[in-house]
Each structure stands twice: as structure tokens, then as C-alpha cells.
Motif scaffolding. Structure first.
Motif, PDB file in Angstrom:
ATOM      1  N   SER A   5      -3.760  -3.638  29.964  1.00 11.93           N
ATOM      2  CA  SER A   5      -3.530  -2.432  29.191  1.00 11.93           C
ATOM      3  C   SER A   5      -4.477  -1.347  29.640  1.00 11.93           C
ATOM      4  CB  SER A   5      -3.754  -2.713  27.696  1.00 11.93           C
ATOM      5  OG  SER A   5      -3.773  -1.512  26.967  1.00 11.93           O
ATOM      6  N   ALA A   6      -3.976  -0.128  29.674  1.00 15.85           N
ATOM      7  CA  ALA A   6      -4.809   1.000  30.048  1.00 15.85           C
ATOM      8  C   ALA A   6      -5.216   1.816  28.841  1.00 15.85           C
ATOM      9  CB  ALA A   6      -4.077   1.896  31.042  1.00 15.85           C
ATOM     10  N   GLU A   7      -5.083   1.223  27.655  1.00 14.71           N
ATOM     11  CA  GLU A   7      -5.454   1.952  26.449  1.00 14.71           C
ATOM     12  C   GLU A   7      -6.930   2.356  26.530  1.00 14.71           C
ATOM     13  OE1 GLU A   7      -3.763   2.965  23.789  1.00 14.71           O
ATOM     14  OE2 GLU A   7      -1.901   2.276  24.686  1.00 14.71           O
ATOM     15  N   PRO A   8      -7.231   3.644  26.583  1.00 13.63           N
ATOM     16  CA  PRO A   8      -8.627   4.043  26.652  1.00 13.63           C
ATOM     17  C   PRO A   8      -9.352   3.738  25.355  1.00 13.63           C
ATOM     18  CG  PRO A   8      -7.246   5.969  26.270  1.00 13.63           C
ATOM     19  CD  PRO A   8      -6.318   4.801  26.505  1.00 13.63           C
ATOM     20  N   VAL A 254      -7.961   0.137  42.007  1.00 14.87           N
ATOM     21  CA  VAL A 254      -7.433   0.201  40.644  1.00 14.87           C
ATOM     22  C   VAL A 254      -6.255   1.163  40.630  1.00 14.87           C
ATOM     23  CG1 VAL A 254      -7.937   0.771  38.238  1.00 14.87           C
ATOM     24  CG2 VAL A 254      -9.728  -0.237  39.678  1.00 14.87           C
ATOM     25  N   GLU A 255      -5.099   0.665  40.254  1.00  8.30           N
ATOM     26  CA  GLU A 255      -3.874   1.475  40.253  1.00  8.30           C
ATOM     27  C   GLU A 255      -3.478   1.808  38.814  1.00  8.30           C
ATOM     28  OE1 GLU A 255       0.841   0.728  41.164  1.00  8.30           O
ATOM     29  OE2 GLU A 255      -0.640  -0.238  42.482  1.00  8.30           O
ATOM     30  N   VAL A 256      -3.399   3.090  38.518  1.00  5.39           N
ATOM     31  CA  VAL A 256      -3.012   3.547  37.186  1.00  5.39           C
ATOM     32  C   VAL A 256      -1.598   4.105  37.255  1.00  5.39           C
ATOM     33  CG1 VAL A 256      -3.567   5.054  35.252  1.00  5.39           C
ATOM     34  CG2 VAL A 256      -5.411   4.095  36.644  1.00  5.39           C
ATOM     35  N   GLY A 257      -0.694   3.489  36.497  1.00  9.90           N
ATOM     36  CA  GLY A 257       0.695   3.923  36.508  1.00  9.90           C
ATOM     37  C   GLY A 257       0.916   5.156  35.654  1.00  9.90           C
ATOM     38  N   GLU A 258       2.076   5.794  35.828  1.00  9.40           N
ATOM     39  CA  GLU A 258       2.411   6.987  35.050  1.00  9.40           C
ATOM     40  C   GLU A 258       2.502   6.666  33.562  1.00  9.40           C
ATOM     41  OE1 GLU A 258       5.919   8.806  36.536  1.00  9.40           O
ATOM     42  OE2 GLU A 258       5.062   9.274  38.515  1.00  9.40           O
ATOM     43  N   SER A 261      -0.289   2.164  32.422  1.00  6.51           N
ATOM     44  CA  SER A 261      -0.619   0.776  32.749  1.00  6.51           C
ATOM     45  C   SER A 261      -1.577   0.742  33.932  1.00  6.51           C
ATOM     46  CB  SER A 261       0.647  -0.009  33.096  1.00  6.51           C
ATOM     47  OG  SER A 261       1.265   0.543  34.249  1.00  6.51           O
ATOM     48  N   VAL A 262      -2.388  -0.304  33.989  1.00  6.83           N
ATOM     49  CA  VAL A 262      -3.392  -0.430  35.039  1.00  6.83           C
ATOM     50  C   VAL A 262      -3.230  -1.773  35.726  1.00  6.83           C
ATOM     51  CG1 VAL A 262      -5.863  -0.597  35.511  1.00  6.83           C
ATOM     52  CG2 VAL A 262      -5.032   1.055  33.844  1.00  6.83           C
ATOM     53  N   ARG A 263      -3.338  -1.750  37.043  1.00  2.00           N
ATOM     54  CA  ARG A 263      -3.319  -2.987  37.813  1.00  2.00           C
ATOM     55  C   ARG A 263      -4.561  -3.021  38.694  1.00  2.00           C
ATOM     56  NH1 ARG A 263       1.406  -5.770  37.882  1.00  2.00           N
ATOM     57  NH2 ARG A 263       0.961  -6.703  39.904  1.00  2.00           N
ATOM     58  N   LEU A 264      -5.302  -4.097  38.592  1.00  5.27           N
ATOM     59  CA  LEU A 264      -6.487  -4.274  39.420  1.00  5.27           C
ATOM     60  C   LEU A 264      -6.140  -5.081  40.661  1.00  5.27           C
ATOM     61  CD1 LEU A 264      -9.288  -5.242  36.845  1.00  5.27           C
ATOM     62  CD2 LEU A 264      -8.534  -2.967  37.556  1.00  5.27           C
ATOM     63  N   GLY A 265      -6.604  -4.595  41.811  1.00  4.68           N
ATOM     64  CA  GLY A 265      -6.487  -5.389  43.023  1.00  4.68           C
ATOM     65  C   GLY A 265      -7.435  -6.569  42.949  1.00  4.68           C
ATOM     66  N   ARG A 266      -7.335  -7.453  43.915  1.00  7.67           N
ATOM     67  CA  ARG A 266      -8.136  -8.677  43.846  1.00  7.67           C
ATOM     68  C   ARG A 266      -9.634  -8.398  43.912  1.00  7.67           C
ATOM     69  NH1 ARG A 266      -5.023 -13.001  43.690  1.00  7.67           N
ATOM     70  NH2 ARG A 266      -2.915 -12.931  44.591  1.00  7.67           N
ATOM     71  N   LEU A 267     -10.040  -7.429  44.717  1.00  7.27           N
ATOM     72  CA  LEU A 267     -11.462  -7.136  44.815  1.00  7.27           C
ATOM     73  C   LEU A 267     -11.985  -6.526  43.515  1.00  7.27           C
ATOM     74  CD1 LEU A 267     -14.027  -7.104  46.495  1.00  7.27           C
ATOM     75  CD2 LEU A 267     -13.341  -4.857  47.390  1.00  7.27           C
ATOM     76  N   ALA A 268     -11.259  -5.563  42.965  1.00 11.15           N
ATOM     77  CA  ALA A 268     -11.675  -4.948  41.699  1.00 11.15           C
ATOM     78  C   ALA A 268     -11.717  -5.990  40.585  1.00 11.15           C
ATOM     79  CB  ALA A 268     -10.729  -3.811  41.327  1.00 11.15           C
ATOM     80  N   ALA A 269     -10.728  -6.860  40.559  1.00 13.96           N
ATOM     81  CA  ALA A 269     -10.698  -7.905  39.528  1.00 13.96           C
ATOM     82  C   ALA A 269     -11.901  -8.836  39.683  1.00 13.96           C
ATOM     83  CB  ALA A 269      -9.394  -8.694  39.619  1.00 13.96           C
TER      84      ALA A 269
END
Length: 376
Positions: A5-8, A254-258, A261-269
Motif C-alpha cells: 500500500s502506498a497510503e502515506p 521503488v515504483e509508484v503507480g498512478e 500503489s507502490v512496488r519495491l524492487g528486490r534491492l529496495a525490498a
């Protein structure tokens, strides 16, 4: 990729005043000794040794010299930023000068509310007048001890440790690593490498990092400031860094969708999952082009995603900054409250290269009571 979740996190209601920020206890993990001199001290020491400064009459007008450092560092280039150090390093070549700079550093940090600091510098840059590496460390430690004593005599409290830095474009990292281990019970908390990242990967110093690991010694690595994810990956997965010096470009994974939503790459995770501390330096990151502005600095997103975020000054002279100024800028940009400042402060203390019981003592006896006195 890890989706979440990208809920701030809602802005805290306890928005502090500038006076509260100034009085709040602070922990500083990323501060360069040669980047934090008082302009007047640079001018006076330069006059003593005949070093030519870029501002005529700097002794009489140290404020003008301070402006020169700030304006020269405001270039958007890490390489240009580093050029300003020619003048500070030049005046730090004797035991007396090193001790003075170190003492004043402690006094300035304590005045700003810092209760624990790790201050880094490269001993190899201070041997031009014949000092040995050991002489350099001893002089800096003398200055730190004098500063801590002066703060205590005035009724204050601060703990300061050295981080010994090796320059990544040189070949003395093993020598500096051995120096850090030799001094680790006498004021040195750990090791670092610094300098331009492009073309000088941390793996060039792998022997030093392997030696430090065998000696159960702490180290941080400047990575992810100018060169991005490859330097972060090498610092962690090849070299075994305890912390990331800056690490701001982890946001590139770190990819933030429109839709938010947020998706972390393996390194960020991995960085988040293993709680690897990020020594973020907002004002400096803007100066060197690692972030477009404070309002656009990744620290806001990384904090919302619960990375191990810490706030730091990097170079107080070049950035004309302080811990209070850095924190106030984040309050203004992201609506942070006292609870947020307390959180990043405890993050930093948890991440310090100090024994666990000493970290816990500062958290329980200094940081928490200090913020409680401010109503947090």
C-alpha cells in the motif's frame, strides 16, 4: 517485486516551532569534519599559513567566505561540490589546527542540540606537513575530548565518535581500515569510503572491507548518492556495509503507480527488510543533484514506506546548514511533526556504531525525555 500500500502516513498534528526543533535532541551519523568548519576559522588558519582563499579579506569578512562556500557548492555536481574542500583541507594540516577544528565542531553540534554524533574525515588528506596517520587521529581525538569537556562544563551533554574515511580514488583503504581498528577503543567508531562514485566502485576496496568484517568492526560506505543502484548493490551485497552513506538513489528501485500503489524492487525490498540505515542528507543531496528540491526529496516517500531513514547534515559549511535547519526544512516540506523527528532520531541512535547498552542509554535517558519535555 514487492507490492504494498502506498497510503502515506498522515501528517502529524504536533507540528513543531523552530524553537522546539532547536531544543529537540538530535543524532547525527553523517557529518564531515572538513566540511563543517566555521568560516572565520578557515580565514584565520589560512592567514596563519599563507594559504590563498578565493575571497579577499576573508579574515575581516568571514560571512563573505561562508557565502562563497555555499554558492560554489550549489552547482548540482558532486565533483564541483568536492572542489570546495581544497581550502578546508589545506588549513587542517597541523595538530593544533586539527584539534581546534574538532573542538569547535563539537561545540557547534552541541549548540544545535546534537547529543550523539559520528564525525568523519580522511586522515590521508591531512599528512601534507609531515604528520603520520596516527598523529592525525590523535589530534582530532584531542579536539573532540576538549569539546566534550567544554560542553559538560557548561552543563550540556554530547557523545562524539570518529569515523575514519578512505578516499575511494586512492589506494590506502587497507591502511585506514587498520588504523580504524587500532583506534576503535579510543574514540573511533568505524570506517567509511568517500569521494566521487563514478568509476571508483566500492569493490576496489574489498580487501579492506573483508579485513573489517574479520575484525568485527563497523563500516559505512558512501553509495547511492551520484551513481545510483549499482553502487548501493555493491556496497551491500559485495562489501557488506552496515549503513549506506546517503543511499538516496534506492528510490530508483521503488515504483509508484498512478493509483498510488507502490512496488519495491528486490534491492529496495532487501534494504527495507534488513533495516539497513540510510544516512540521508537533504540539503546536500539537492546541491549535488541527487534530488531536485527538498519538497521532491525521496526522504518523504522512504519515510512513509518505513525504510530506516536518518537525517544528516553532510557538510555544514558547504550547505550552510545544521541539524535544526535540515529538520525544519522537512517539517515545512512534508508536514512532519515532533513524532516524526523523534522517530528519525531514534532510528539514527539505533543505527549508531556504539555498543548496544550505550545506544539504549542515550535513547532512554536523553532522547525520549528530551522529546517528552517538548510535549511529544
Amino acid at each position: 517485486m514487492t507490492a504494498l500500500s502506498a497510503e502515506p502516513i498522515e501528517a502529524a498534528p504536533d507540528v513543531p516551532t523552530p524553537d522546539q526543533v532547536r531544543r529537540a535532541p538530535k543524532v547525527l551519523l553523517h557529518d564531515h569534519l572538513d566540511g563543517g568548519l566555521r568560516p572565520a576559522t578557515v580565514a584565520e588558519l589560512a592567514a596563519e599559513i599563507g594559504h590563498e582563499l578565493p575571497v579577499p579579506g576573508a579574515v575581516a569578512d568571514p560571512d563573505a567566505l561562508g557565502r562563497w562556500f555555499r554558492e560554489s557548492a550549489d552547482s548540482g555536481s558532486l565533483e564541483r561540490y568536492l572542489e570546495t574542500f581544497v581550502h578546508t583541507v589545506a588549513v587542517m594540516q597541523t595538530p593544533e589546527a586539527l584539534a581546534r577544528v574538532a573542538r569547535e565542531c563539537v561545540e557547534d553540534l552541541a549548540t544545535d542540540g546534537v547529543v550523539y554524533a559520528e564525525v568523519r574525515y580522511a586522515p590521508e588528506q591531512h599528512v601534507e606537513q609531515g604528520l603520520s596517520l596516527d598523529d592525525v587521529v590523535a589530534a582530532v581525538q584531542q579536539g573532540f575530548d576538549e569539546g566534550v569537556g567544554a560542553v559538560a562544563a557548561a552543563g550540556g551533554r554530547i557523545v562524539v565518535r570518529q569515523l575514519l574515511t578512505a578516499m575511494r580514488h586512492q589506494a590506502r583503504s587497507m591502511e585506514i581500515a587498520e588504523l580504524a581498528v587500532a583506534w576503535r577503543d579510543r574514540g573511533v567508531a568505524g570506517f567509511d569510503i568517500a569521494g566521487a562514485e563514478a568509476g571508483f566502485p566500492p569493490t576496489r576496496h574489498l580487501d579492506a572491507f573483508e579485513y573489517l568484517q574479520r575484525e568485527s568492526s563497523h563500516f559505512t560506505i558512501h553509495a547511492g548518492e551520484a551513481f545510483g543502484l549499482p553502487s548501493i548493490w555493491e556496497a551491500i551485497q559485495w562489501c557488506g556495509a552496515d549503513r549506506l552513506g546517503h543511499g538516496v538513489r534506492i528510490v530508483d528501485d521503488v515504483e509508484v503507480g498512478e493509483d498510488g500503489s507502490v512496488r519495491l524492487g528486490r534491492l529496495a525490498a532487501y534494504v527495507r527488510d534488513t533495516r539497513i540505515p540510510l544516512e540521508l542528507c537533504p540539503a546536500s543531496n539537492v546541491q549535488t543533484g541527487a534530488a531536485a528540491s527538498i519538497a521532491e526529496h525521496p526522504i518523504g516517500l522512504l519515510r512513509d514506506l518505513r525504510f530506516r531513514v536518518t537525517v544528516n547534515t553532510d557538510n555544514r559549511l558547504m550547505s550552510d546548514t545544521s541539524m535544526s535547519a535540515e529538520m525544519l526544512a522537512l517539517v515545512e516540506a512534508f508536514g512532519w511533526g515532533l513524532t516524526d523527528l523523534r522517530w528519525v532520531t531514534i532510528n539514527a541512535m539505533k543505527s549508531a556504531f556504539l555498543p548496544f547498552d550505550e545506544r539504549l542509554e542515550i535513547i532512554d535517558e536523553v532522547i525520549k525525555p528530551g522529546y517528552a519535555a517538548l510535549g511529544c
